[in-house]
Design a protein around this motif. Sequence first.
Motif, PDB file in Angstrom:
ATOM      1  N   ARG A   8       0.975  -1.393  -0.031  1.00 14.58           N
ATOM      2  CA  ARG A   8       0.077  -0.021   0.047  1.00 14.58           C
ATOM      3  C   ARG A   8       0.899   1.379  -0.005  1.00 14.58           C
ATOM      4  O   ARG A   8       1.888   1.524   0.695  1.00 14.58           O
ATOM      5  CB  ARG A   8      -0.707   0.088   1.424  1.00 14.58           C
ATOM      6  CG  ARG A   8      -1.957  -1.021   1.333  1.00 14.58           C
ATOM      7  CD  ARG A   8      -2.617  -1.126   2.692  1.00 14.58           C
ATOM      8  NE  ARG A   8      -3.295  -2.262   2.798  1.00 14.58           N
ATOM      9  CZ  ARG A   8      -2.921  -3.249   3.691  1.00 14.58           C
ATOM     10  NH1 ARG A   8      -2.180  -3.072   4.622  1.00 14.58           N
ATOM     11  NH2 ARG A   8      -3.669  -4.191   3.922  1.00 14.58           N
ATOM     12  N   ASP A   9       0.533   2.155  -0.662  1.00 17.61           N
ATOM     13  CA  ASP A   9       1.141   3.367  -0.930  1.00 17.61           C
ATOM     14  C   ASP A   9       2.673   3.364  -1.148  1.00 17.61           C
ATOM     15  O   ASP A   9       3.624   3.757  -0.526  1.00 17.61           O
ATOM     16  CB  ASP A   9       1.221   4.325   0.517  1.00 17.61           C
ATOM     17  CG  ASP A   9      -0.448   4.440   0.710  1.00 17.61           C
ATOM     18  OD1 ASP A   9      -1.030   4.730  -0.231  1.00 17.61           O
ATOM     19  OD2 ASP A   9      -0.542   4.310   2.005  1.00 17.61           O
ATOM     20  N   GLY A  10       3.102   2.164  -1.822  1.00 24.15           N
ATOM     21  CA  GLY A  10       4.336   1.779  -2.204  1.00 24.15           C
ATOM     22  C   GLY A  10       5.285   1.569  -1.175  1.00 24.15           C
ATOM     23  O   GLY A  10       6.527   1.594  -1.119  1.00 24.15           O
ATOM     24  N   GLN A  11       4.594   1.295   0.059  1.00 18.92           N
ATOM     25  CA  GLN A  11       5.383   0.665   1.129  1.00 18.92           C
ATOM     26  C   GLN A  11       6.237  -0.480   0.902  1.00 18.92           C
ATOM     27  O   GLN A  11       5.634  -1.601   0.658  1.00 18.92           O
ATOM     28  CB  GLN A  11       4.435   0.569   2.338  1.00 18.92           C
ATOM     29  CG  GLN A  11       5.246  -0.018   3.349  1.00 18.92           C
ATOM     30  CD  GLN A  11       4.228   0.098   4.722  1.00 18.92           C
ATOM     31  OE1 GLN A  11       4.127   1.255   5.376  1.00 18.92           O
ATOM     32  NE2 GLN A  11       3.856  -1.034   5.185  1.00 18.92           N
ATOM     33  N   ARG A  12       7.333  -0.406   1.030  1.00 16.19           N
ATOM     34  CA  ARG A  12       8.384  -1.632   0.989  1.00 16.19           C
ATOM     35  C   ARG A  12       8.687  -2.178   2.388  1.00 16.19           C
ATOM     36  O   ARG A  12       8.830  -1.508   3.479  1.00 16.19           O
ATOM     37  CB  ARG A  12       9.726  -1.149   0.340  1.00 16.19           C
ATOM     38  CG  ARG A  12      10.521  -2.222   0.395  1.00 16.19           C
ATOM     39  CD  ARG A  12      11.973  -1.903  -0.420  1.00 16.19           C
ATOM     40  NE  ARG A  12      13.028  -2.607  -0.366  1.00 16.19           N
ATOM     41  CZ  ARG A  12      13.523  -3.557  -1.246  1.00 16.19           C
ATOM     42  NH1 ARG A  12      13.052  -3.425  -2.122  1.00 16.19           N
ATOM     43  NH2 ARG A  12      14.375  -4.281  -0.989  1.00 16.19           N
ATOM     44  N   PRO A  31       9.424   1.657   5.617  1.00 13.70           N
ATOM     45  CA  PRO A  31       9.854   2.677   5.629  1.00 13.70           C
ATOM     46  C   PRO A  31       9.948   3.602   7.088  1.00 13.70           C
ATOM     47  O   PRO A  31      10.656   4.225   7.361  1.00 13.70           O
ATOM     48  CB  PRO A  31       9.340   3.509   4.463  1.00 13.70           C
ATOM     49  CG  PRO A  31       8.983   2.587   3.611  1.00 13.70           C
ATOM     50  CD  PRO A  31       8.513   1.299   4.593  1.00 13.70           C
ATOM     51  N   ALA A  32       8.759   3.173   7.852  1.00 11.81           N
ATOM     52  CA  ALA A  32       8.477   3.996   9.295  1.00 11.81           C
ATOM     53  C   ALA A  32       9.240   3.525  10.352  1.00 11.81           C
ATOM     54  O   ALA A  32       9.416   3.979  11.286  1.00 11.81           O
ATOM     55  CB  ALA A  32       6.937   3.845   9.503  1.00 11.81           C
ATOM     56  N   GLY A  33       9.869   2.063  10.127  1.00 11.01           N
ATOM     57  CA  GLY A  33      10.705   1.459  11.345  1.00 11.01           C
ATOM     58  C   GLY A  33      10.488  -0.031  11.411  1.00 11.01           C
ATOM     59  O   GLY A  33       9.824  -0.632  10.633  1.00 11.01           O
TER      60      GLY A  33
END
Length: 186
Positions: A8-12, A31-33
């Motif tokens: 979702r939203d390009g989240q890797r 990417p958030a942690g």
Amino acid sequence: MDNHGQGRDGQRVVYTVLDTDIGPLMPAATPAGLVSVVFHAAGTVRERALDRLASSLGSHPVEAPDHALLAEATRQLEAYFAGGRRAFELPLDWSLISGFNRQVLRELASGVPFGTVVGYGDLADRVGRPGAAQAVGMAMGANPLPVIVPCHRVVESDGGIGGFGGGLETKRKLLTLEGVLPQPLF
């Protein structure tokens, strides 16, 4: 969802597996942690965990041990297991947990330092929910970030070790590492 770690939203979503004194651990990150740590991460346990992450995050995780955050998590975990680290300094992605469980785990992460323990009821009191010891136990069981968010430090008020998603032997080893329990005689 695709097969290249983009959700979702390009989240890797990336992961690695490291060998530790308590068996293979699988930290995963967005990417958030850091978003997840899985105990006994070999074979079918690892595959089921990867499937759960893919379902929850909308992205099938990609193995990436050289990813900057995973490399740092590996360094910090190795130092912890070697007795040279008492606290983790990693960004955390709390998206797999919400509500009361998130509140309890955040309090645990910030308020129960290395080498100490807290009772389930005491932790319930700390988050303003006296009498919610059983709900705290459920929050510990739902902890997506064990070791980093130290659910092994939560014990029964009568001195019992309590339960543990990674198994009681793993909990004993972690509490021994932190000096809460004595080293085994043999």
